[in-house]
Design a protein around this motif. Structure first.
Motif, PDB file in Angstrom:
ATOM      1  N   ARG A  70       0.825  -1.205   0.000  1.00 56.46           N
ATOM      2  CA  ARG A  70       0.000   0.000   0.000  1.00 56.46           C
ATOM      3  C   ARG A  70       0.862   1.259   0.000  1.00 56.46           C
ATOM      4  O   ARG A  70       0.636   2.199  -0.750  1.00 56.46           O
ATOM      5  CB  ARG A  70      -0.930   0.015   1.221  1.00 56.46           C
ATOM      6  N   GLN A  71       1.891   1.254   0.841  1.00 58.85           N
ATOM      7  CA  GLN A  71       2.784   2.414   0.919  1.00 58.85           C
ATOM      8  C   GLN A  71       3.531   2.619  -0.390  1.00 58.85           C
ATOM      9  O   GLN A  71       3.715   3.750  -0.838  1.00 58.85           O
ATOM     10  CB  GLN A  71       3.771   2.245   2.079  1.00 58.85           C
ATOM     11  N   ASP A  72       3.948   1.539  -1.052  1.00 56.89           N
ATOM     12  CA  ASP A  72       4.621   1.646  -2.342  1.00 56.89           C
ATOM     13  C   ASP A  72       3.690   2.262  -3.382  1.00 56.89           C
ATOM     14  O   ASP A  72       4.095   3.111  -4.173  1.00 56.89           O
ATOM     15  CB  ASP A  72       5.096   0.264  -2.800  1.00 56.89           C
ATOM     16  N   LYS A  73       2.430   1.853  -3.381  1.00 52.68           N
ATOM     17  CA  LYS A  73       1.449   2.406  -4.319  1.00 52.68           C
ATOM     18  C   LYS A  73       1.251   3.897  -4.078  1.00 52.68           C
ATOM     19  O   LYS A  73       1.217   4.694  -5.029  1.00 52.68           O
ATOM     20  CB  LYS A  73       0.121   1.666  -4.169  1.00 52.68           C
ATOM     21  N   VAL A  74       1.133   4.305  -2.819  1.00 50.11           N
ATOM     22  CA  VAL A  74       0.987   5.724  -2.480  1.00 50.11           C
ATOM     23  C   VAL A  74       2.208   6.507  -2.953  1.00 50.11           C
ATOM     24  O   VAL A  74       2.080   7.588  -3.558  1.00 50.11           O
ATOM     25  CB  VAL A  74       0.769   5.907  -0.956  1.00 50.11           C
ATOM     26  N   ASN A  75       3.406   5.980  -2.696  1.00 47.65           N
ATOM     27  CA  ASN A  75       4.633   6.671  -3.104  1.00 47.65           C
ATOM     28  C   ASN A  75       4.713   6.837  -4.614  1.00 47.65           C
ATOM     29  O   ASN A  75       5.113   7.899  -5.112  1.00 47.65           O
ATOM     30  CB  ASN A  75       5.861   5.933  -2.592  1.00 47.65           C
ATOM     31  N   ARG A  76       4.341   5.797  -5.372  1.00 46.15           N
ATOM     32  CA  ARG A  76       4.387   5.890  -6.835  1.00 46.15           C
ATOM     33  C   ARG A  76       3.376   6.919  -7.339  1.00 46.15           C
ATOM     34  O   ARG A  76       3.685   7.703  -8.240  1.00 46.15           O
ATOM     35  CB  ARG A  76       4.133   4.518  -7.461  1.00 46.15           C
ATOM     36  N   LYS A  77       2.182   6.950  -6.750  1.00 54.64           N
ATOM     37  CA  LYS A  77       1.169   7.937  -7.154  1.00 54.64           C
ATOM     38  C   LYS A  77       1.659   9.362  -6.857  1.00 54.64           C
ATOM     39  O   LYS A  77       1.487  10.266  -7.675  1.00 54.64           O
ATOM     40  CB  LYS A  77      -0.149   7.694  -6.429  1.00 54.64           C
ATOM     41  N   LEU A  78       2.251   9.562  -5.677  1.00 59.43           N
ATOM     42  CA  LEU A  78       2.771  10.889  -5.327  1.00 59.43           C
ATOM     43  C   LEU A  78       3.885  11.313  -6.272  1.00 59.43           C
ATOM     44  O   LEU A  78       3.932  12.471  -6.710  1.00 59.43           O
ATOM     45  CB  LEU A  78       3.283  10.897  -3.889  1.00 59.43           C
ATOM     46  N   ASN A  79       4.793  10.407  -6.594  1.00 60.93           N
ATOM     47  CA  ASN A  79       5.881  10.732  -7.519  1.00 60.93           C
ATOM     48  C   ASN A  79       5.345  11.122  -8.887  1.00 60.93           C
ATOM     49  O   ASN A  79       5.818  12.083  -9.502  1.00 60.93           O
ATOM     50  CB  ASN A  79       6.856   9.563  -7.646  1.00 60.93           C
ATOM     51  N   THR A  80       4.342  10.405  -9.367  1.00 60.01           N
ATOM     52  CA  THR A  80       3.726  10.732 -10.653  1.00 60.01           C
ATOM     53  C   THR A  80       3.087  12.115 -10.596  1.00 60.01           C
ATOM     54  O   THR A  80       3.242  12.924 -11.514  1.00 60.01           O
ATOM     55  CB  THR A  80       2.664   9.667 -11.029  1.00 60.01           C
TER      56      THR A  80
END
Length: 117
Positions: free
Chosen positions: A78-88
């Protein structure tokens, strides 16, 4: 497992490397089901109090697996998904956003992507 208001999971399973040194020392010699002696501590606000620790169980070091570590693996995903969305999102805003970087930070490697010549 319990969810806090931010949606993050909380657990009573705490890895040894994430314990405060004083807590580790207090529980290091305990057997599961035992309490530590009361010890004085100071919280983040400066308040002084007493605390004791209860060692519910010990889990031997092991390779992560879905049976024993599902909640940790789920939280990491979940945290990885949040981080990827924020980076995008950050990347999409960088070209159209003005950011003034103080002279003291012009050589900061992490801020170089925001500096346009």
């Amino acid at each position: 497992m319990v969810l806090n208001q931010g949606g993050e999971t909380r657990t009573t399973l705490i890895p040894v490397d994430q314990l405060e040194a004083s807590v580790f020392q207090a529980i290091d010699t305990l057997q599961p089901g035992e309490y530590s002696k009361p010890a004085q501590f100071t919280d983040r606000t400066g308040e002084v109090g007493l605390r004791f620790n209860y060692l519910k169980s010990r889990i031997a070091p092991h390779k992560a697996n879905l049976d024993e570590d599902f909640s940790k693996i789920k939280e990491a995903a979940r945290q990885d998904k949040v981080n990827r969305k924020l980076n995008t999102w950050f990347e999409s805003k960088r070209a159209n956003t003005y950011i003034d970087i103080a002279d003291d930070f012009q050589n900061c490697d992490e801020l170089k992507v925001w500096i346009t010549k």
